[in-house]
Design a protein around this motif. Structure first.
Motif, PDB file in Angstrom:
ATOM      1  N   LEU A  68       0.835  -1.209   0.000  1.00 12.22           N
ATOM      2  CA  LEU A  68       0.000   0.000   0.000  1.00 12.22           C
ATOM      3  C   LEU A  68       0.865   1.252   0.000  1.00 12.22           C
ATOM      4  N   ILE A  69       1.945   1.211   0.766  1.00  5.29           N
ATOM      5  CA  ILE A  69       2.854   2.360   0.800  1.00  5.29           C
ATOM      6  C   ILE A  69       3.671   2.431  -0.486  1.00  5.29           C
ATOM      7  N   LEU A  70       4.189   1.301  -0.924  1.00  2.00           N
ATOM      8  CA  LEU A  70       5.017   1.294  -2.130  1.00  2.00           C
ATOM      9  C   LEU A  70       4.241   1.762  -3.360  1.00  2.00           C
ATOM     10  N   LYS A  71       2.915   1.547  -3.363  1.00  9.36           N
ATOM     11  CA  LYS A  71       2.078   1.947  -4.493  1.00  9.36           C
ATOM     12  C   LYS A  71       1.416   3.309  -4.286  1.00  9.36           C
ATOM     13  N   LYS A  72       1.806   3.995  -3.213  1.00 12.51           N
ATOM     14  CA  LYS A  72       1.214   5.300  -2.925  1.00 12.51           C
ATOM     15  C   LYS A  72       1.490   6.289  -4.056  1.00 12.51           C
ATOM     16  N   PRO A  73       0.469   7.003  -4.540  1.00 14.33           N
ATOM     17  CA  PRO A  73       0.716   8.049  -5.553  1.00 14.33           C
ATOM     18  C   PRO A  73       1.669   9.112  -5.006  1.00 14.33           C
ATOM     19  N   ARG A  74       2.577   9.553  -5.852  1.00 22.44           N
ATOM     20  CA  ARG A  74       3.538  10.611  -5.489  1.00 22.44           C
ATOM     21  C   ARG A  74       4.388  10.208  -4.277  1.00 22.44           C
TER      22      ARG A  74
END
Length: 323
Positions: A174-180
């Motif tokens: 979830l963090i690794l795929k966070k936008p920006r």
């Protein structure tokens, strides 16, 4: 296999390869954390792991300040890890949680700041807020928003590196795929020892250049805290571990820590006894052969001492996933 004194993090900072853990159950006087931390620093530990939740950062901070003042260490030679507690997950409270730790520690910055657990609790003065029926009061903060506030703490220079603790693979993603995304976690601190060797999590983290840091590396005191069961096996009494330790002329604890080091994991060692604090740091003058590593790897039981069972009904409870 040689082990270097530091692991390089994905943000170009570096972490000493063995840390001293400062957590203690509430039954222990807080002054013991101060005494043990001072002993650890004088013995040569340069990585101190603490947390707001532990309730002893003021005592740990005094030990740090004392050893800086008498010239034992310089601040820049010490690596301190702090953790954001679950009542501070709301983005507008993240900095407040950090500043409380910095004030207690009497430090200008943390070397590493972790989200302590993915479980989000409602803000408040209580560490574990509950309603009138004793049910935990959960929050609804998006972990990506919490992470963005963590990134701002790094931008502001109040922390050098940021990471997570007790996250499963899905929560890390979830963090690794966070936008920006500005900064990805430098580490995931998880329970890790011979009976829970975290092989799959280790492979996942390595594939993303995320360091694995292990706590409860020598097992657990099994005092009931955090859902630890009193019927769990005592890791340091394991016959295979003791056979290898006797063969090498080392303590079982030294072998258990060396096992993690040779797998590229940072172990946190914890003790309040002076000779054990010193012994646990003496893990750089021997190697475990491949056959001994295989024997120790075979001890894995996927056994978790720290189950955090009081949060099993929380939507962000991390331990239902395989890893």
């Amino acid at each position: 296999m040689s082990v270097k004194p530091y692991f390089h993090l994905n943000d170009e900072n570096k972490m000493p390869v063995i840390g001293f853990g400062t957590y203690a159950p509430e039954t222990y006087p807080k002054r013991m954390a101060e005494e043990a931390t001072e002993i650890a620093i004088r013995a040569g530990y340069r990585h101190i792991d603490g947390a707001y939740l532990y309730g002893n950062e003021a005592e740990v901070g005094r030990a740090i300040q004392k050893t800086i003042a008498d010239g034992t260490i310089r601040r820049e030679d010490l690596f301190y890890t702090g953790k954001l507690w679950s009542t501070f997950h709301s983005p507008d409270l993240v900095r407040q949680g950090l500043e409380r730790s910095l004030k207690d520690l009497q430090l200008d910055y943390l070397d590493l700041f972790l989200i302590h657990v993915p479980v989000d609790l409602q803000p408040g003065e209580d560490l574990l807020p509950v309603d009138e029926n004793g049910k935990y009061l959960y929050g609804n903060t998006n972990i990506q928003d919490t992470w963005e506030a963590m990134e701002q703490c790094k931008v502001a220079g109040r922390v050098k590196s940021i990471g997570v603790s007790n996250f499963n693979r899905r929560q890390l993603e979830l963090i690794l795929k966070k936008p920006r995304l500005k900064y990805k976690p430098v580490c995931n601190q998880v329970e890790c020892h011979l009976y829970l060797n975290q092989e799959k999590m280790l492979k996942f983290c390595k594939s993303h250049d995320i360091l694995l840091v292990g706590y409860s590396t020598l097992g657990s005191s099994r005092d009931g805290t955090w859902g630890i069961g009193g019927d769990c096996p005592v890791l340091l009494e394991d016959p295979v571990l003791n056979h290898i330790a006797k063969k090498l002329g080392k303590t079982p604890a030294q072998v258990a820590l060396r096992f993690l080091l040779q797998r590229g994991i940072v172990p946190l060692a914890k003790s309040f006894t002076k000779h054990r604090i010193e012994e646990n740091l003496q893990v750089f003058n021997f190697n475990l052969e491949k056959k001994d590593m295989r024997s120790l790897e075979a001890l894995n039981k996927n056994l978790r001492y720290d189950k955090m069972s009081m949060w099993e009904d929380h939507p962000q409870y991390p331990f239902y996933d395989e890893y």
